[in-house]
Design a protein around this motif. Structure first.
Motif, PDB file in Angstrom:
ATOM      1  N   ARG A  47      47.368  35.360   5.509  1.00  0.00           N
ATOM      2  CA  ARG A  47      47.238  36.742   4.893  1.00  0.00           C
ATOM      3  C   ARG A  47      45.873  37.526   5.165  1.00  0.00           C
ATOM      4  NH1 ARG A  47      49.171  33.913  -0.697  1.00  0.00           N
ATOM      5  NH2 ARG A  47      51.419  33.660   0.110  1.00  0.00           N
ATOM      6  N   GLU A  48      44.976  36.838   5.252  1.00  0.00           N
ATOM      7  CA  GLU A  48      43.704  37.629   5.644  1.00  0.00           C
ATOM      8  C   GLU A  48      43.535  38.219   7.182  1.00  0.00           C
ATOM      9  OE1 GLU A  48      39.826  35.071   6.124  1.00  0.00           O
ATOM     10  OE2 GLU A  48      40.973  34.452   4.492  1.00  0.00           O
ATOM     11  N   HIS A  49      44.530  37.514   7.872  1.00  0.00           N
ATOM     12  CA  HIS A  49      44.351  37.857   9.390  1.00  0.00           C
ATOM     13  C   HIS A  49      45.506  38.748   9.899  1.00  0.00           C
ATOM     14  CE1 HIS A  49      41.172  34.780  10.078  1.00  0.00           C
ATOM     15  NE2 HIS A  49      42.106  34.071   9.265  1.00  0.00           N
ATOM     16  N   CYS A  50      46.153  39.385   9.010  1.00  0.00           N
ATOM     17  CA  CYS A  50      47.359  39.945   9.531  1.00  0.00           C
ATOM     18  C   CYS A  50      47.578  41.370   8.472  1.00  0.00           C
ATOM     19  CB  CYS A  50      48.610  39.403   9.256  1.00  0.00           C
ATOM     20  SG  CYS A  50      48.971  37.757  10.353  1.00  0.00           S
ATOM     21  N   ARG A  51      47.722  42.537   9.014  1.00  0.00           N
ATOM     22  CA  ARG A  51      47.696  43.685   8.333  1.00  0.00           C
ATOM     23  C   ARG A  51      48.717  44.623   8.950  1.00  0.00           C
ATOM     24  NH1 ARG A  51      45.855  42.028   4.666  1.00  0.00           N
ATOM     25  NH2 ARG A  51      43.663  41.563   4.441  1.00  0.00           N
ATOM     26  N   VAL A  52      49.411  45.301   8.261  1.00  0.00           N
ATOM     27  CA  VAL A  52      50.664  46.227   8.592  1.00  0.00           C
ATOM     28  C   VAL A  52      49.911  47.382   9.242  1.00  0.00           C
ATOM     29  CG1 VAL A  52      52.635  47.562   7.593  1.00  0.00           C
ATOM     30  CG2 VAL A  52      52.336  45.312   6.988  1.00  0.00           C
ATOM     31  N   VAL A  59      60.958  48.370  13.917  1.00  0.00           N
ATOM     32  CA  VAL A  59      59.970  47.434  14.483  1.00  0.00           C
ATOM     33  C   VAL A  59      58.742  47.611  13.745  1.00  0.00           C
ATOM     34  CG1 VAL A  59      58.256  47.041  16.420  1.00  0.00           C
ATOM     35  CG2 VAL A  59      60.539  48.112  16.800  1.00  0.00           C
ATOM     36  N   LEU A  60      58.270  46.446  13.047  1.00  0.00           N
ATOM     37  CA  LEU A  60      57.054  46.327  12.195  1.00  0.00           C
ATOM     38  C   LEU A  60      55.816  45.945  13.231  1.00  0.00           C
ATOM     39  CD1 LEU A  60      55.732  45.849   9.433  1.00  0.00           C
ATOM     40  CD2 LEU A  60      56.458  43.325   9.630  1.00  0.00           C
ATOM     41  N   ARG A  61      54.898  46.763  13.280  1.00  0.00           N
ATOM     42  CA  ARG A  61      53.782  46.590  13.888  1.00  0.00           C
ATOM     43  C   ARG A  61      52.674  45.821  13.012  1.00  0.00           C
ATOM     44  NH1 ARG A  61      56.466  49.950  16.264  1.00  0.00           N
ATOM     45  NH2 ARG A  61      56.649  50.423  18.558  1.00  0.00           N
ATOM     46  N   LEU A  62      52.158  44.752  13.448  1.00  0.00           N
ATOM     47  CA  LEU A  62      51.117  44.140  12.671  1.00  0.00           C
ATOM     48  C   LEU A  62      49.881  44.057  13.611  1.00  0.00           C
ATOM     49  CD1 LEU A  62      52.999  40.864  11.374  1.00  0.00           C
ATOM     50  CD2 LEU A  62      52.435  43.064  10.021  1.00  0.00           C
ATOM     51  N   ILE A  63      48.740  44.361  12.663  1.00  0.00           N
ATOM     52  CA  ILE A  63      47.391  43.951  13.552  1.00  0.00           C
ATOM     53  C   ILE A  63      46.770  42.654  12.903  1.00  0.00           C
ATOM     54  CG2 ILE A  63      44.760  44.990  13.512  1.00  0.00           C
ATOM     55  CD1 ILE A  63      45.935  47.596  12.955  1.00  0.00           C
ATOM     56  N   VAL A  64      46.564  41.977  14.229  1.00  0.00           N
ATOM     57  CA  VAL A  64      46.030  40.752  13.886  1.00  0.00           C
ATOM     58  C   VAL A  64      44.664  40.322  14.226  1.00  0.00           C
ATOM     59  CG1 VAL A  64      48.467  39.378  13.620  1.00  0.00           C
ATOM     60  CG2 VAL A  64      47.251  39.833  15.689  1.00  0.00           C
ATOM     61  N   SER A  65      43.951  39.366  13.709  1.00  0.00           N
ATOM     62  CA  SER A  65      42.530  39.398  13.836  1.00  0.00           C
ATOM     63  C   SER A  65      42.005  38.631  15.395  1.00  0.00           C
ATOM     64  CB  SER A  65      41.740  38.558  12.725  1.00  0.00           C
ATOM     65  OG  SER A  65      42.399  37.298  12.836  1.00  0.00           O
ATOM     66  N   SER A  67      44.018  36.292  19.123  1.00  0.00           N
ATOM     67  CA  SER A  67      45.222  35.720  19.756  1.00  0.00           C
ATOM     68  C   SER A  67      45.889  34.675  19.127  1.00  0.00           C
ATOM     69  CB  SER A  67      45.118  35.648  21.145  1.00  0.00           C
ATOM     70  OG  SER A  67      44.026  34.692  21.294  1.00  0.00           O
ATOM     71  N   HIS A  68      45.274  33.743  18.447  1.00  0.00           N
ATOM     72  CA  HIS A  68      45.643  32.763  17.757  1.00  0.00           C
ATOM     73  C   HIS A  68      46.782  33.070  16.748  1.00  0.00           C
ATOM     74  CE1 HIS A  68      46.002  28.743  15.238  1.00  0.00           C
ATOM     75  NE2 HIS A  68      45.359  29.712  14.327  1.00  0.00           N
ATOM     76  N   TRP A  69      46.399  33.904  15.945  1.00  0.00           N
ATOM     77  CA  TRP A  69      47.415  34.602  14.973  1.00  0.00           C
ATOM     78  C   TRP A  69      48.565  35.338  15.530  1.00  0.00           C
ATOM     79  CZ3 TRP A  69      47.370  32.166  10.472  1.00  0.00           C
ATOM     80  CH2 TRP A  69      46.339  31.495  10.236  1.00  0.00           C
ATOM     81  N   ALA A  70      48.269  35.945  16.482  1.00  0.00           N
ATOM     82  CA  ALA A  70      49.442  36.803  17.247  1.00  0.00           C
ATOM     83  C   ALA A  70      50.432  35.704  17.610  1.00  0.00           C
ATOM     84  CB  ALA A  70      48.915  37.356  18.484  1.00  0.00           C
ATOM     85  N   THR A  71      49.905  34.529  18.169  1.00  0.00           N
ATOM     86  CA  THR A  71      50.897  33.587  18.630  1.00  0.00           C
ATOM     87  C   THR A  71      51.611  32.825  17.491  1.00  0.00           C
ATOM     88  OG1 THR A  71      49.332  33.029  20.459  1.00  0.00           O
ATOM     89  CG2 THR A  71      51.037  31.315  19.835  1.00  0.00           C
ATOM     90  N   GLN A 101      43.392  42.915  17.156  1.00  0.00           N
ATOM     91  CA  GLN A 101      42.375  43.807  16.893  1.00  0.00           C
ATOM     92  C   GLN A 101      41.140  42.784  16.058  1.00  0.00           C
ATOM     93  OE1 GLN A 101      43.364  47.662  15.348  1.00  0.00           O
ATOM     94  NE2 GLN A 101      40.960  48.108  14.733  1.00  0.00           N
ATOM     95  N   PRO A 102      40.186  42.496  16.636  1.00  0.00           N
ATOM     96  CA  PRO A 102      39.161  41.491  16.203  1.00  0.00           C
ATOM     97  C   PRO A 102      38.572  42.387  14.961  1.00  0.00           C
ATOM     98  CG  PRO A 102      38.704  41.285  18.534  1.00  0.00           C
ATOM     99  CD  PRO A 102      39.774  42.679  18.066  1.00  0.00           C
ATOM    100  N   GLN A 103      38.413  41.680  13.858  1.00  0.00           N
ATOM    101  CA  GLN A 103      37.592  42.059  12.512  1.00  0.00           C
ATOM    102  C   GLN A 103      36.294  42.468  12.809  1.00  0.00           C
ATOM    103  OE1 GLN A 103      38.808  39.133   9.713  1.00  0.00           O
ATOM    104  NE2 GLN A 103      40.786  39.917   9.458  1.00  0.00           N
ATOM    105  N   PRO A 104      35.838  43.142  11.953  1.00  0.00           N
ATOM    106  CA  PRO A 104      34.139  43.366  12.145  1.00  0.00           C
ATOM    107  C   PRO A 104      33.556  42.003  11.948  1.00  0.00           C
ATOM    108  CG  PRO A 104      35.368  45.068  10.798  1.00  0.00           C
ATOM    109  CD  PRO A 104      36.260  44.159  11.169  1.00  0.00           C
ATOM    110  N   HIS A 105      32.316  42.077  12.550  1.00  0.00           N
ATOM    111  CA  HIS A 105      31.516  40.733  12.379  1.00  0.00           C
ATOM    112  C   HIS A 105      30.921  40.482  11.014  1.00  0.00           C
ATOM    113  CE1 HIS A 105      32.200  40.128  16.613  1.00  0.00           C
ATOM    114  NE2 HIS A 105      31.861  41.391  16.849  1.00  0.00           N
ATOM    115  N   ALA A 106      31.368  41.074   9.920  1.00  0.00           N
ATOM    116  CA  ALA A 106      31.068  40.858   8.476  1.00  0.00           C
ATOM    117  C   ALA A 106      30.848  39.239   8.245  1.00  0.00           C
ATOM    118  CB  ALA A 106      31.495  41.732   7.767  1.00  0.00           C
ATOM    119  N   ASN A 107      31.887  38.739   8.670  1.00  0.00           N
ATOM    120  CA  ASN A 107      32.302  37.300   8.417  1.00  0.00           C
ATOM    121  C   ASN A 107      31.573  36.306   9.157  1.00  0.00           C
ATOM    122  OD1 ASN A 107      34.035  38.293   6.680  1.00  0.00           O
ATOM    123  ND2 ASN A 107      35.825  37.905   7.800  1.00  0.00           N
ATOM    124  N   GLU A 108      30.780  36.761  10.104  1.00  0.00           N
ATOM    125  CA  GLU A 108      29.950  35.949  10.962  1.00  0.00           C
ATOM    126  C   GLU A 108      29.085  35.123  10.580  1.00  0.00           C
ATOM    127  OE1 GLU A 108      27.451  36.785  14.979  1.00  0.00           O
ATOM    128  OE2 GLU A 108      29.608  37.511  15.359  1.00  0.00           O
TER     129      GLU A 108
END
Length: 154
Positions: A47-52, A59-65, A67-71, A101-108
């Motif tokens: 849920r936290e890695h996929c955005r509509v 065609v539903l286009r998702l933005i994922v954090s 390649s792991h989540w894309a797969t 599309q990698p998320q900002p590095h706030a969680n780093e």
């Protein structure tokens, strides 16, 4: 030529009366609704890695954090399509496309910081005295200076 600013208006009035903002607000509400429906069908970890991003022409286009989540979304695509088609918003859904599309590095995590200790510095100095290799001896001495907090660590 003088600049005459428009009268200030409340944000709610702008959204209701300005056609461009009204359209953007409506699209944002639709995407928010699609996101909520998608999250009901996703596994909790995803849920936290996929955005509509959009839903157009089936065609539903998702933005994922990453390649792991894309797969993972590709592997679950058929199941997700089948489950999402139960909602009227997704009635025409035929494909899911994922864009990484990698998320900002706030969680780093913050970089680990070494605790400085005089005991460690003294141990490093003693070890450096007993080492015959000049490069290793110099490295140990630099590290000792770094731990003691005196001198230049480089």
């Amino acid at each position: 030529m003088a600049f005459n600013p428009l009268d200030a208006r409340r944000p709610g009035d702008l959204i209701r009366n300005h056609s461009t903002l009204k359209g953007l607000y409506a699209k944002a509400r639709i995407i928010e609704r699609l996101q909520i429906l998608l999250e009901t069908q996703l596994e909790p970890a995803a849920r936290e890695h996929c955005r509509v991003a959009s839903l157009r022409e089936g065609v539903l286009r998702l933005i994922v954090s990453d390649s792991h989540w894309a797969t993972r979304m590709r592997y679950q695509q058929k199941r997700l399509i089948r489950q999402l088609q139960a909602y009227t918003e997704f009635a025409t859904l035929t494909k899911i496309h994922c864009r990484v599309q990698p998320q900002p590095h706030a969680n780093e995590r913050p970089a680990r910081q070494m605790r400085r200790s005089e005991v460690a510095a003294e141990t490093l100095r003693e070890t450096a005295e007993q080492v015959g290799d000049k490069a290793l001896k110099a490295a140990l001495e630099r590290l000792a200076r770094h731990h003691s907090g005196t001198g230049d660590p480089s």
